[in-house]
Write an enzyme that holds these catalytic residues in place. Structure first.
Site, PDB file in Angstrom:
ATOM      1  N   HIS A 103       2.812  -2.247  -3.025  1.00  8.66           N
ATOM      2  CA  HIS A 103       2.039  -1.831  -1.846  1.00  8.66           C
ATOM      3  C   HIS A 103       0.891  -2.804  -1.644  1.00  8.66           C
ATOM      4  O   HIS A 103       0.152  -3.098  -2.585  1.00  8.66           O
ATOM      5  CB  HIS A 103       1.481  -0.408  -2.028  1.00  8.66           C
ATOM      6  CG  HIS A 103       0.661   0.012  -0.850  1.00  8.66           C
ATOM      7  ND1 HIS A 103       1.229   0.575   0.270  1.00  8.66           N
ATOM      8  CD2 HIS A 103      -0.657  -0.106  -0.583  1.00  8.66           C
ATOM      9  CE1 HIS A 103       0.290   0.795   1.171  1.00  8.66           C
ATOM     10  NE2 HIS A 103      -0.875   0.392   0.672  1.00  8.66           N
TER      11      HIS A 103
ATOM     12  N   LYS B 189       1.688   8.875  -1.400  1.00 10.57           N
ATOM     13  CA  LYS B 189       2.982   8.475  -0.824  1.00 10.57           C
ATOM     14  C   LYS B 189       3.820   7.736  -1.863  1.00 10.57           C
ATOM     15  O   LYS B 189       5.030   7.945  -1.954  1.00 10.57           O
ATOM     16  CB  LYS B 189       2.746   7.593   0.408  1.00 10.57           C
ATOM     17  CG  LYS B 189       2.232   8.400   1.601  1.00 10.57           C
ATOM     18  CD  LYS B 189       1.842   7.529   2.775  1.00 10.57           C
ATOM     19  CE  LYS B 189       0.532   6.827   2.542  1.00 10.57           C
ATOM     20  NZ  LYS B 189      -0.209   6.401   3.707  1.00 10.57           N
TER      21      LYS B 189
ATOM     22  N   ASP C 156      -0.974  13.880   4.008  1.00  5.74           N
ATOM     23  CA  ASP C 156      -1.604  12.576   4.216  1.00  5.74           C
ATOM     24  C   ASP C 156      -1.378  12.085   5.644  1.00  5.74           C
ATOM     25  O   ASP C 156      -2.282  11.510   6.251  1.00  5.74           O
ATOM     26  CB  ASP C 156      -1.068  11.539   3.239  1.00  5.74           C
ATOM     27  CG  ASP C 156      -1.638  10.164   3.569  1.00  5.74           C
ATOM     28  OD1 ASP C 156      -2.875  10.025   3.470  1.00  5.74           O
ATOM     29  OD2 ASP C 156      -0.886   9.272   3.985  1.00  5.74           O
TER      30      ASP C 156
ATOM     31  N   ARG D 148      -8.518  10.733  10.102  1.00  3.22           N
ATOM     32  CA  ARG D 148      -9.508   9.768   9.608  1.00  3.22           C
ATOM     33  C   ARG D 148      -9.619   8.575  10.554  1.00  3.22           C
ATOM     34  O   ARG D 148     -10.707   8.044  10.781  1.00  3.22           O
ATOM     35  CB  ARG D 148      -9.121   9.288   8.204  1.00  3.22           C
ATOM     36  CG  ARG D 148      -9.331  10.344   7.133  1.00  3.22           C
ATOM     37  CD  ARG D 148      -8.619   9.963   5.843  1.00  3.22           C
ATOM     38  NE  ARG D 148      -9.017   8.658   5.367  1.00  3.22           N
ATOM     39  CZ  ARG D 148      -8.219   7.824   4.688  1.00  3.22           C
ATOM     40  NH1 ARG D 148      -6.973   8.173   4.404  1.00  3.22           N
ATOM     41  NH2 ARG D 148      -8.658   6.658   4.300  1.00  3.22           N
TER      42      ARG D 148
ATOM     43  N   SER E 177      -4.569   8.541  -0.488  1.00  2.93           N
ATOM     44  CA  SER E 177      -3.601   8.414   0.605  1.00  2.93           C
ATOM     45  C   SER E 177      -2.439   7.508   0.178  1.00  2.93           C
ATOM     46  O   SER E 177      -1.263   7.861   0.293  1.00  2.93           O
ATOM     47  CB  SER E 177      -4.329   7.841   1.833  1.00  2.93           C
ATOM     48  OG  SER E 177      -3.429   7.400   2.805  1.00  2.93           O
TER      49      SER E 177
HETATM   50  N1  URA Z   1      -3.266   2.833   3.958  1.00  2.00           N
HETATM   51  C1  URA Z   1      -2.946   4.109   3.724  1.00  2.00           C
HETATM   52  O1  URA Z   1      -1.790   4.462   3.583  1.00  2.00           O
HETATM   53  N2  URA Z   1      -3.957   4.997   3.660  1.00  2.00           N
HETATM   54  C2  URA Z   1      -5.239   4.668   3.801  1.00  2.00           C
HETATM   55  O2  URA Z   1      -6.084   5.513   3.709  1.00  2.00           O
HETATM   56  C3  URA Z   1      -5.552   3.315   4.055  1.00  2.00           C
HETATM   57  C4  URA Z   1      -4.534   2.414   4.116  1.00  2.00           C
END
Ligand code: URA
Length: 425
Positions: free
Chosen positions: A84, A189, A163, A170, A185
């Protein structure tokens, strides 16, 4: 057990610690619609201002995972590893990386998102390939992982729905930039996705979320701890994002450059980071006897790429679309290019049509910025430095405005390291 939303908000507003029960309740009630958006906004702002400790962040992450399904790759014949990136300009690394790692015998379930703001999204890039589709069912995903070894597709709605809802909130309430919320967040995932190993590319610099090294380090350490505690072998590289990665920012432009890397060429920074991340993914997955660089040289990574794209309906031999309108930006002076600011280039690409301002906006496959030199290169006044690509020439003026302070030429340049630090075992 039921709590009162206002009490939960007051606890964090007054710098208190949220209990496990409060966290479980507020995430569940918000996902079900029993806590209102305005209440969750107030809580997110209180968290942004007052933070959360390690226990709270871990519980918050677990509650978001529990809001949806968890995938399980244990039945696959090979180990899994995912990567990621926290997002940057010209960051197309996933495209060559997933096939390289798969060619080394580790399966890569890369569930990705679309871009928002000046950082591009992996799915937007791949959608510039004629026929390619991002949406796969869980069965299709599993089959492709087993047969091809690499999948880049849209994360389904079932993973961490709390999320999804909270991130959208957000985004419109100025509460994205909170390290506990970003870490939970991303990791909710990734943990729900079920990968066995995870490598995080935490970007730092003008084109990244994190502008300061200390913040990038805190985010990386928080995410590595969350992953490790959840049983996912997790490491993070902190990498420079003061300059765009490679020589392109924009959807089809970045696919073209990724294919060059898979063909054994491409810009040296893209190759370096692809190999560095691949080596970490392989080590985290327990594979230490294969050289990822060799898989680029011998064409096996390219074979996986072509199979992976075709498996999702794409034509890997198709000619990629090219912008009908192009504008060349010349070098302002003779000397060493000493600044090519990632944020300026990213905003220019976005304004040319490569990115979206709201999540429902379309993106242009052809728009973006092509770089003809990188910091450290000798340039001559008037030589082409950038080419702006778009399908709408009225966009050039706004794109050029974002480049006003983005370019500098000097007598010398000290190149910062691309990989700045490594966090994890
Ligand atoms: N990427 C995400 O998936 N969540 C965040 O809060 C910021 C970047």
């Amino acid at each position: 057990m039921s709590f009162d939303a206002v009490d939960v908000i007051r606890t964090k507003r007054d710098k208190g610690e949220l209990s496990d029960g409060q966290i479980d309740w507020v995430i569940d009630a918000y996902t079900r619609g029993d806590v209102a958006d305005e209440q969750m906004s107030a809580l997110a702002m209180a968290i942004l201002l007052n933070g959360m400790n390690r226990r709270e962040i871990a519980r918050w992450t677990a509650a978001m995972i529990a809001s949806g399904e968890r995938m399980d790759f244990a039945k696959l014949s090979r180990p899994t590893a995912d990567k990621h990136s926290t997002g940057g300009v010209g960051d197309k690394i996933t495209l060559p990386l997933a096939p390289v790692v798969a060619a080394c015998g580790v399966a890569v379930p890369q569930l990705s998102g679309r871009g928002l703001g000046h950082t591009g999204g992996t799915l937007d890039k791949l959608e510039s390939i004629p026929g390619w589709r991002a949406a796969l069912s869980n069965d299709e995903l599993m089959r492709q992982l087993d047969e091809v070894g690499a999948v880049i597709c849209a994360a389904g709605d079932g993973l961490a729905p709390a999320d999804k809802k909270l991130y959208a909130l957000r985004d419109v309430t100025g509460t994205v930039e909170a390290i506990p919320l970003i870490a939970s967040s991303i990791m909710s995932k990734k943990i729900a996705e079920g990968t066995g190993a995870l490598v995080l590319d935490v970007k730092v610099g003008s084109g990244a979320f994190m502008k300061e090294l200390a913040d990038a380090r805190e985010l990386a350490e928080t995410m590595v701890a969350l992953g490790t505690d959840a049983g996912v072998r997790t490491v993070a590289l902190i990498t420079d994002m003061s300059v765009p990665l490679g020589l392109t920012a924009g959807n089809a432009l970045e696919v073209r450059e990724s294919v060059e890397v898979l063909a054994g060429g491409g810009p040296s920074d893209v190759v370096e980071l692809t190999i560095a991340l691949a080596a970490e993914m392989l080590a985290a997955a327990g594979v230490t006897d294969v050289d990822p660089a060799e898989k680029l040289r011998d064409g096996t990574a390219m074979d996986v790429w072509r199979t992976m794209i075709a498996a999702q309906g794409g034509d890997p031999s198709a000619v990629l679309p090219v912008a009908p309108e192009q504008h060349v930006v010349p070098a302002p002076a003779t000397g060493v290019l000493s600044k090519l600011d990632a944020l300026g280039i990213g905003v220019a690409a976005w304004r040319l049509g490569a990115g979206r301002a709201r999540k429902e906006d379309p993106v242009s496959p052809v728009a973006g910025v092509e770089l003809h030199a990188k910091p450290g290169d000798q340039v001559t006044e008037g030589q082409p430095l950038l080419t702006l690509h778009t399908d709408d020439p009225t966009r050039f003026d706004r794109a050029l405005e974002s480049l006003t302070d983005a370019i500098e030429v000097a007598a010398s340049y000290d190149r910062p390291p691309l990989v700045i630090d490594r966090i994890g075992e």
